[in-house]
Structure formats: C-alpha cells, structure tokens
Design an enzyme around this catalytic site. Structure first.
Site, PDB file in Angstrom:
ATOM      1  N   ASP A 532       0.927  -1.196   0.060  1.00 54.13           N
ATOM      2  CA  ASP A 532       0.101   0.010   0.094  1.00 54.13           C
ATOM      3  C   ASP A 532       0.895   1.297   0.084  1.00 54.13           C
ATOM      4  O   ASP A 532       1.919   1.175   0.451  1.00 54.13           O
ATOM      5  CB  ASP A 532      -1.104  -0.225   1.300  1.00 54.13           C
ATOM      6  CG  ASP A 532      -0.315  -0.288   2.254  1.00 54.13           C
ATOM      7  OD1 ASP A 532       0.484   0.800   2.964  1.00 54.13           O
ATOM      8  OD2 ASP A 532      -0.380  -1.291   3.181  1.00 54.13           O
ATOM      9  N   GLU A 612      22.700 -22.055 -18.129  1.00 55.36           N
ATOM     10  CA  GLU A 612      21.752 -21.246 -17.485  1.00 55.36           C
ATOM     11  C   GLU A 612      22.458 -20.102 -16.628  1.00 55.36           C
ATOM     12  O   GLU A 612      21.964 -18.942 -16.581  1.00 55.36           O
ATOM     13  CB  GLU A 612      20.857 -21.953 -16.484  1.00 55.36           C
ATOM     14  CG  GLU A 612      19.857 -22.614 -17.069  1.00 55.36           C
ATOM     15  CD  GLU A 612      18.901 -23.714 -16.224  1.00 55.36           C
ATOM     16  OE1 GLU A 612      17.975 -23.678 -16.219  1.00 55.36           O
ATOM     17  OE2 GLU A 612      19.692 -24.293 -15.253  1.00 55.36           O
TER      18      GLU A 612
END
Ligand code: GLA
Length: 731
Positions: A532, A612
């Site tokens: 928030d 990777e």
C-alpha cells in the site's frame, strides 16, 4: 497558482495542470462538491440542481423549500444527521450518545507547500511544488471540528485529502467512521475498479458497474491485506486504457480500510475511502484530535493508462523516500527459495559466492538466522543472531560477503512472536489476545501489541542491536499474518487499538529510516499482503507476491501497475518448476517478467546448469542497461493478461525517444493466430529503430496496426523489443 478562492461565488478551485476540483460554501454554510474533471475555469455551481426532492428531508433553515436537500446535493464531507441518507464519510458518537453531526463552514486558509501529517505517511513536496488548503468545519451543537486538508500538486495532476477531527466540545466523543476522501459525482455512469486476491495471487483486476446500493471492499485484518488493495478507481463505463474519464483513490495507510461506491436514488455516484468501521471507535476527550491518514486522488480524461502514470510519478518521487527512491536498485539474491530454513553460514557463503560470480550485487539472508528459528513454529521475537547456525558472528558473515563484492541484506519480522520464544515466555501479555479467550494462531504465530510504546521500544532495541553488528544495506521487513483478538491491556478503549497499532508500526519504521538512512527497506507481508501507499513512504519497494511463477506474475503485476510504480514492485527469478505452482517456464521468461520490477533472484544456484548461469549473466547485464528506463520511464499496459493470449507492457522514456516493449505468450495453440501488440506513447509519425533486428518502424503504424507476436514453438515464450527514435523528421 493551484488553489483559487472566488469570494463572489464562494467557490474554492484546486487547479492542477490538466484537472480542476471545485467546491462551494453554500448559502447555509454546507461545503458542497461541484466538479472534479478536466481543467476548467469559472463557477460550476450550475451543476447543482434544486428540484422538489419529495420525501428527502430539508435542513431547518430551508424552511418550506423542498428543493434543498442534503440527500441530493453533492458534498465534500457528508455526515449522519443532516438529512443525507447515503453512506456518510463520518459518524461520531457525541457526548450525549447521539450520532448526528452537522458540519458547517467556518473558515479556510491557503498555504504554500504541502501539509505533513504527524506520525503518518503522506505525500511530500517542495514549497514551490504544492499548495495546501485547510478548511475548518464545525458542528455548532457539539463543538466538534473537522479540519479538511487538501494538498494540490499541479505538475502531477494529484490532489491529496486528509482531515482531522478535533473534540472542541466538553464531553468524550468517539469517531465511529471516518473516510478522509469522499467524491460525489452528480452525473454519468461509472464502474468500480478494485484489486482483489489472496495469498500468492494478489491484486487481480476487477471492473464492475456501480449500481444502486453500495459496493464495498476493505480489510478487517488490521493490515491492508492480500484480499483487497486500498486503492480503487471509478471509471466511466466507456473508459479504456487510452481514453475516457476515471478517478483514482489510493489510501496512504497500512491498516484496515474500506472503500464504498454506490449510486443514490437520483443516479449520483459516491465514492469513499477511509478506515475500516469494524472494531473502530476512536475515543476523543475534550481537546483531543484524531488525524486521519491521507488519500491520494487523481483524475484522468485520457483513460486508465494516464491515471496510472499520474499515480506512478507521484508515488515514486513524492511519497517514496531515501537514497534509493529514484536510483536503480541493486540486483539481489534472496536465500528463501534457495534453502528456506535449511542453511548454515557456510551454505550461505557458498550461495553468495555463486551469486557474486553471476554479477549479482546483493545477498539477502532471509528467515531463519535468529533465536531457535529453524521452522515456522518458533523463534519469532528473539532477535538474537544464531551464531551456532551461522558458525560465526553476523559481523563476520557480512564482512565475508562484502569481501566478495556483495552488499548484505537481512530479513526481519518485528511485529510477530511465536509462543515458543524467550520473548513470549518473558512477556506473554505483549501479544494481542483477549482476556478469557484463546487467541487465533496463524502460521503458528501471534501479533505483538504495537499499540503499546514499550513493546515497540523493546523490539526496536533488539533490531537495532542486530543492525549495528555490521554493514547491513537492506532489510526485508516482513509481516506474515492478519491481526485478530484485538485487545490491548494498555488501551482506555479497545476501538482505538487497530489504529494505534498502525501508528506504532509507523513510529518504528520512521525511527529505523532516520537511524539508518542508507538502508534500503523492502516491505513484505506474505508477499504482497501489505502493498500500500502507506508502506511505500518507508519502504520504496515491496515484495509483490510470494508467487514467483512468471505467468501468474503477469496478472499480479498487471493489477499492481494500476496504482503502484514499477520501482516499488519486488520481482525475482526463481526455479522451474516453480515452487508455488509447479509450472515450468523458460529462464528468459522468468527474467523478462522479473525485470519489470525491482529485479532479483531467489533460487538454489547449485541446481542450475552452466548454460543457465551464462544466461543469468546476460540477463543481469541487460537488466542494468534498461533499469533506469524501466524504473523511471512511463509505464504502459499493452494487453490484459487476464483475458488475452499475450501479456505485454512497455516503458517509454519521458522524452519519448526510447521504448522497451516486453511480451509473454500465455497460451499456445496449433497453427497459432497472431496477436498484434499496439505500441503506445511514441512520438507521432516518427521513425524508430528496433535495436534487435535493426529495422525501422513508423510509430503511428506501431500504435494503430500493432507489432506481430512471433509464432515460435514452445510454451510461455518471452520477447523484448527496444525502440530508439531515429527520425522525428519535422513531419
Ligand atoms: C513470507 C515472505 C517470504 C519469506 C517467508 C519467510 O512468506 O513473503 O518471502 O520471507 O515469509 O518466512
């Protein structure tokens, strides 16, 4: 400048660059809302209609005039008791036990600069960037005052609202309901856009028509919650991403909240944002005041995209604070999904070494480093480094990690306690619990009573003595359950505890921010359970979700983007199959989705291949190249991943010379149809070069006809196109 008082018409207009908000003190001293929309001069009181309102009541001084009714007039701060039967912004239990309030205008003042709120987060601005309007309203029968605050930031198209209730009467009152933002819109038909969810699937976009009756969302959990986010939008039925009217409200508050939207008997819309009413009854003795948190408002007539950009810019630059607010954040590796509670100092150092080799810049030690914390069931509250587990002091661990060229970050969850902890054994009464009832457990933990200063002080001391042990440059501030059992032995009235808890939390955070200004804090609450605008004042980034699956993240980050800037969205590349969903996705896709946030990794580097690793090195280099554009550029949603085959979004530099488009194919079919992504925000009819292919494209065609998604074999493919302005050729 922004705020203009017209003495003749008794109107006050709040002008921003593109919008105007207007109110009027009317003949009886009521403060009526006239207009919030595209910038306009003049007096808009012609919008008020005085028709015979039948059985709707009339204030006494209106005499026999049935055309004057508060039940129909648009207001700035409606309360119970004036004859307005719509849902009010304020309910006060007066000293005499009644619930009526009748606030009338007394005076107002206009000041340079933006007001600040003591003990509460709020938008801030330089004095030349903003103005403040303060309006004093009084209920003359009780002496209760409401001081309405409006902050106007013209360049941002932002208006903030807050208010203070002052008990200037002679007996105790209680504030039962308080919504600092109320928006009455007299005409039009609107949709209520809200963001609902659950743990690991936060902020899903929902758009429903506002009908007769009240649609209400909120949180009773003492935190803003995974379930509903404290930010809402009212959008005209016709409004799209790129066109049409919409109003947004973001509550700068991290506790319970409610937002109501409803259409009244005359088809007028009311939108409210404020405290949750449940378990709320804030007592005020004579002379005391309750300061409500702030709501950030914005209006756009150019659709939801523009509205989001208004919020992003304001939150990023005028709500977030600290040295990192506009800086590119360090690429981090978090230990949680790599090893959960199962680590030693050596295994952390090994992981850190692997991270450093890949070009990662910060190592974050997540949960499990303190007390007897080797599972969810114990240790919270005992913020003492488990040197046995680490095999060294914290200072030593940090030094060794710093020596690898990495910054060091640490996880804490200060608001919580396990019953199996020394803290709980010493102070069982510090946990929220109601005498005579057994408390609710959640994740095996209880919540500390942060409404009590001595509790906050004690945990603060513990946390500081950890942070002082070495060069900590990042904190992950977690909070992993909802509040229940609301009772504080220290409170004179239990109806204040939930709000006082939030004030205690903010006090703690403010002290940490002041004492350690160099530390970057990332908020977290089981992922995005306290995402928030209030938290963003203290923590410029928040872990967006415990769900790191890039395909689910498309929806989570899509919903989040309506209000919150990309710079606030914590996003990490994790393992495949994903630990939350089991879904397998290409590393490139995980990287692309995470790079649309504050980027990091969260996986066991022992389990990835050399190829990777090479790809991760490239990912990091690429991320860093684009990071400033991503964090500070204009954000455009290009598709809706909830309903479309493709998730696509875009970052455009403020000068429109550069754009980065990212896209992920969500569903794969045989003999695929083609999605054309309409690329926005570029200069009109200009030529842009796409750096990957070297080809030139016309910006108008890119917007009108779009750009085709490639039809590659394989699921969940991600793509990225980088456009650079080549020729805006004085056309
Ligand atoms: C919460 C957080 C996770 C992790 C764990 C640790 O669930 O959201 O990221 O930090 O707590 O217990």
């Amino acid at each position: 400048m922004g705020i203009v008082y017209d003495e003749k018409n008794k109107t006050i207009s709040l002008h921003t660059k593109n919008t105007t908000y207007q109110m009027q003190v009317d003949r009886y001293g009521f403060l009526l809302h006239l207009y919030y929309g595209k910038r306009a001069e003049g007096c808009m009181d012609y919008l008020l209609t005085y028709y015979d309102r039948g059985f709707s009541g009339n204030p006494y001084e209106a005499g026999r005039d049935k055309t004057y009714s508060m039940d129909a007039l648009p207001q700035e701060f409606p309360s119970l008791g004036t004859g307005d039967y719509r849902t009010p912004a304020c309910i006060i239990r007066n000293a005499d036990g009644t619930f009526s309030s009748d606030f009338r205008y007394e005076s107002h003042s206009i000041k340079e600069g933006k007001y600040a709120l003591k003990g509460l987060p709020a938008v801030y601005a330089e004095s030349h960037e903003a103005q403040t309007l303060e309006i004093l309203l009084t209920d003359r029968a009780t002496g209760v005052q409401a001081v309405l605050l409006y902050g106007v930031l013209p360049e941002f198209d932002i208006i903030t609202r807050s208010l203070r209730i002052i008990n200037a009467g002679s007996g105790q009152i209680a504030v039962k309901k308080l919504a600092p933002a109320c928006l009455d819109i007299v005409g039009g038909k609107y949709d209520f856009i809200t963001f609902y969810g659950r743990h690991a699937m936060e902020r899903n976009f929902q758009r429903l028509p506002i009908g007769h009756g009240i649609s209400k969302i909120g949180s009773l959990r003492g935190t803003s919650s995974h379930q509903y986010n404290p930010a809402v939008i009212a959008a005209d039925h016709e409004t799209t991403e790129d066109a049409g009217a919409c109003y947004g409200m973001a509550f700068v508050y991290s506790g319970g909240f409610q937002s109501e939207a409803g259409m009244d008997q005359y088809g007028q819309t009311r939108l409210l944002m404020g405290f949750s009413e449940e378990q709320f009854s804030y007592p005020l003795n004579p002379g005391e005041a309750l300061q409500a948190p702030e709501v950030i408002l914005s209006y756009s007539f150019q659709g939801l995209g523009q509205l989001s950009q208004n919020f992003h810019r304001c939150i990023r630059t005028h709500l977030c604070r600290g040295k990192y607010k506009e800086a590119v954040r360090p690429v981090l590796l978090n230990s949680w999904e790599a090893s959960y509670f199962d680590f030693t100092g050596d295994s952390l150092l090994k992981l850190a070494k692997q991270a450093a080799d890949l070009g990662i810049e910060m190592f974050v030690m997540d949960d499990g480093w303190f007390g007897k914390r080797d599972s969810e069931t114990r240790g919270l509250g005992d913020w003492k480094v488990n040197e046995e587990k680490l095999g060294c002091t914290l200072g030593e661990l940090i030094r060794r990690i710093n020596d690898m060229g990495l910054k060091f970050g640490i996880w804490i969850e200060p608001e919580m306690v396990n019953e199996d902890s020394d803290l709980y054994r010493a102070h069982p009464d510090w946990a929220l619990a109601i005498p005579g009832r057994m408390p609710n457990r959640s994740r095996h933990q209880l919540v500390l009573d942060f409404s009590r200063k001595e509790v906050v002080d004690s945990i603060y001391q513990q946390i500081c003595s950890v942070l002082d042990q070495g060069n900590v440059e990042y904190i992950k501030w977690d909070m992993n359950r909802s509040l229940a059992d609301i009772y504080s032995s220290a409170a004179d009235c239990q109806g204040r505890v939930l709000h006082d808890y939030v004030l205690g939390l903010y006090d703690f955070l403010e002290r940490i921010v002041e004492r350690y200004p160099h530390i970057l804090i990332e908020g977290c609450s089981g992922g995005g359970g306290r995402f928030d605008a209030g938290m963003l004042y203290y923590t410029p980034q928040i872990w967006c979700s415990d769900n790191t699956d890039p395909i689910d993240r498309l929806e989570i980050q899509y919903g989040t983007s309506f209000i919150y800037p990309v710079s606030s969205v914590g996003a990490h590349v994790s393992a495949s199959p994903n630990h939350q969903t089991g879904r397998c996705t290409p590393l490139k896709t995980r990287g692309t989705v995470a790079s649309a946030g504050t980027f990091g990794y969260e996986l066991n580097l022992d389990k990835i291949s050399e190829e990777e690793k090479d790809e991760i090195r490239k990912q990091i280099a690429e991320y860093k190249q684009n990071a400033s554009l991503v964090q500070n550029g204009l954000y455009f949603r290009l598709t809706n991943p909830q309903t479309e085959n493709t998730g696509a979004w875009e970052f455009v530099s403020e000068d429109r010379r550069e754009a980065l488009v990212q896209a992920v194919s969500i569903r794969q079919h045989g003999n695929m149809t083609v999605d054309y992504i309409k690329i926005k925000g570029l200069k009109e009819n200009a030529m842009y070069r796409e750096t990957g292919s070297g080809k030139l494209f016309n910006s108008t065609a890119l917007r009108e006809a779009g750009f085709p998604m490639p039809a590659e074999f394989g699921e969940y493919r991600a793509y990225q196109w980088h456009f650079i302005l080549e020729d805006d050729g004085a056309r």
